[in-house]
Design an enzyme around this catalytic site. Structure first.
Site, PDB file in Angstrom:
ATOM      1  N   GLY A 138      12.040   4.114  -6.928  1.00 30.66           N
ATOM      2  CA  GLY A 138      10.804   4.330  -6.194  1.00 30.66           C
ATOM      3  C   GLY A 138      10.550   5.748  -5.734  1.00 30.66           C
ATOM      4  N   ILE A 159       9.864   8.396   0.774  1.00 30.99           N
ATOM      5  CA  ILE A 159      10.927   7.777   1.564  1.00 30.99           C
ATOM      6  C   ILE A 159      12.170   7.609   0.711  1.00 30.99           C
ATOM      7  CG2 ILE A 159      11.641   5.626   2.686  1.00 30.99           C
ATOM      8  CD1 ILE A 159       8.775   5.330   3.707  1.00 30.99           C
ATOM      9  N   TYR A 168      -4.582  -2.229   6.084  1.00 29.35           N
ATOM     10  CA  TYR A 168      -3.386  -2.521   5.291  1.00 29.35           C
ATOM     11  C   TYR A 168      -3.637  -3.706   4.359  1.00 29.35           C
ATOM     12  CZ  TYR A 168       1.654  -2.294   4.374  1.00 29.35           C
ATOM     13  OH  TYR A 168       2.888  -2.139   3.778  1.00 29.35           O
ATOM     14  N   LYS A 191       4.226  -7.706   2.106  1.00 26.14           N
ATOM     15  CA  LYS A 191       5.425  -7.227   2.807  1.00 26.14           C
ATOM     16  C   LYS A 191       6.065  -8.352   3.628  1.00 26.14           C
ATOM     17  CE  LYS A 191       5.642  -2.808   1.693  1.00 26.14           C
ATOM     18  NZ  LYS A 191       6.768  -2.247   0.915  1.00 26.14           N
ATOM     19  N   ILE A 214       4.539   7.214   7.166  1.00 19.98           N
ATOM     20  CA  ILE A 214       4.924   8.558   6.743  1.00 19.98           C
ATOM     21  C   ILE A 214       3.930   8.994   5.678  1.00 19.98           C
ATOM     22  CG2 ILE A 214       6.728   9.941   5.625  1.00 19.98           C
ATOM     23  CD1 ILE A 214       8.783   7.948   6.747  1.00 19.98           C
TER      24      ILE A 214
END
Length: 257
Positions: free
Chosen positions: A16, A23, A158, A165, A194
């Site tokens: 990823g 991240i 979102y 998630k 982030i």
């Protein structure tokens, strides 16, 4: 200087990394700093030039293409890991995708196809990786995935990724129970927002960042380096009793009412 976490002699796969600001890149650096050998994947030839600098920085012995939408691509990655290493110790899954038109509409208006694509790439791929990791984690290991607060609470814009998630976090709990007898630990790392390439797909993300910073007790957002240090700990045996947990890395944002 003594390492806070010692992963010397361990090997891990990080899936990823989009670029040096991901991240996953922060986690890969932390794993390497703790002494681990770390292999990486990249999406395609367009993405490779952005991932290559991270691979060079950490001395990755393998940098492999992986488009989860392609039949057999994931299996090919694990075949290469098996051929070169024989076994490995930890995996970080930091992959999320939803079709733009489905992400940018309300959750009740998302299409069946868009929901399925988002669930397959963002959630089920983690379970596929767990299944493929199992025979290579001959001495136990750690499986980690990256989640977000939107799995617990409604986060404006979102949308579809909230239920996806949430399913990912539930999958972590069930996988932890499935694999406990083999000493394979499973974790979800719920990172605060982030500014990454993936996050840029969320509408009004800059406004979200500002709202989270204001409500966070320290008024500081979490960094990829901080998330990486937590991931390195989770990759170690010391985190074993925490298997099945969602670990928050958001400077206490999630505890605020």
């Amino acid at each position: 200087m003594q390492k806070l976490v010692d992963l010397t002699g361990k090997r891990g796969l990080v899936v990823g990394v989009a670029n040096e600001h991901s991240i996953a890149a922060g986690c890969a650096r932390a794993f390497r700093a703790a002494g681990a050998e770390v292999a990486l994947t990249y999406l395609n030839d367009i993405a490779k030039p952005y991932v290559q600098p991270v691979a060079d920085e950490i001395g990755a012995p393998m940098l492999m293409p992986l488009d989860l939408r392609e039949e057999g691509a994931l299996e090919a990655v694990f075949e290469q890991v098996s051929a070169q290493w024989g076994k490995f110790d930890f995996l970080l899954h930091s992959v999320a995708f939803a079709p733009r038109e489905d992400l940018h509409t309300s959750v009740v208006n998302c299409s069946s196809k868009g929901f399925s694509v988002a669930m397959d790439i963002s959630c089920h791929s983690f379970l596929r990786m767990a299944r493929l990791s199992r025979p290579l984690m001959t001495e136990g290991g750690a499986l980690m995935t990256v989640s977000y607060y939107g799995a617990d609470r409604v986060v404006e814009d979102y949308n579809l990724m909230g239920p996806v998630k949430a399913a990912l976090e539930a999958s972590v709990r069930y996988a932890a129970a499935d694999l406990a007898a083999e000493d394979i630990r499973v974790f979800a790392l719920s990172a605060g927002p982030i500014k990454t390439r993936a996050a840029s797909g969320i509408a009004h993300f800059d406004e979200l960042i500002d709202r989270v910073r204001e409500r966070t007790p320290s008024h500081h957002l979490v960094s990829i380096e901080e998330v990486g240090r937590i991931a390195a700990f989770l990759a170690s045996e010391a985190a074993g009793p925490m298997s099945g947990s969602v670990i928050y890395a958001d400077n206490s944002f999630h505890v605020m009412a």
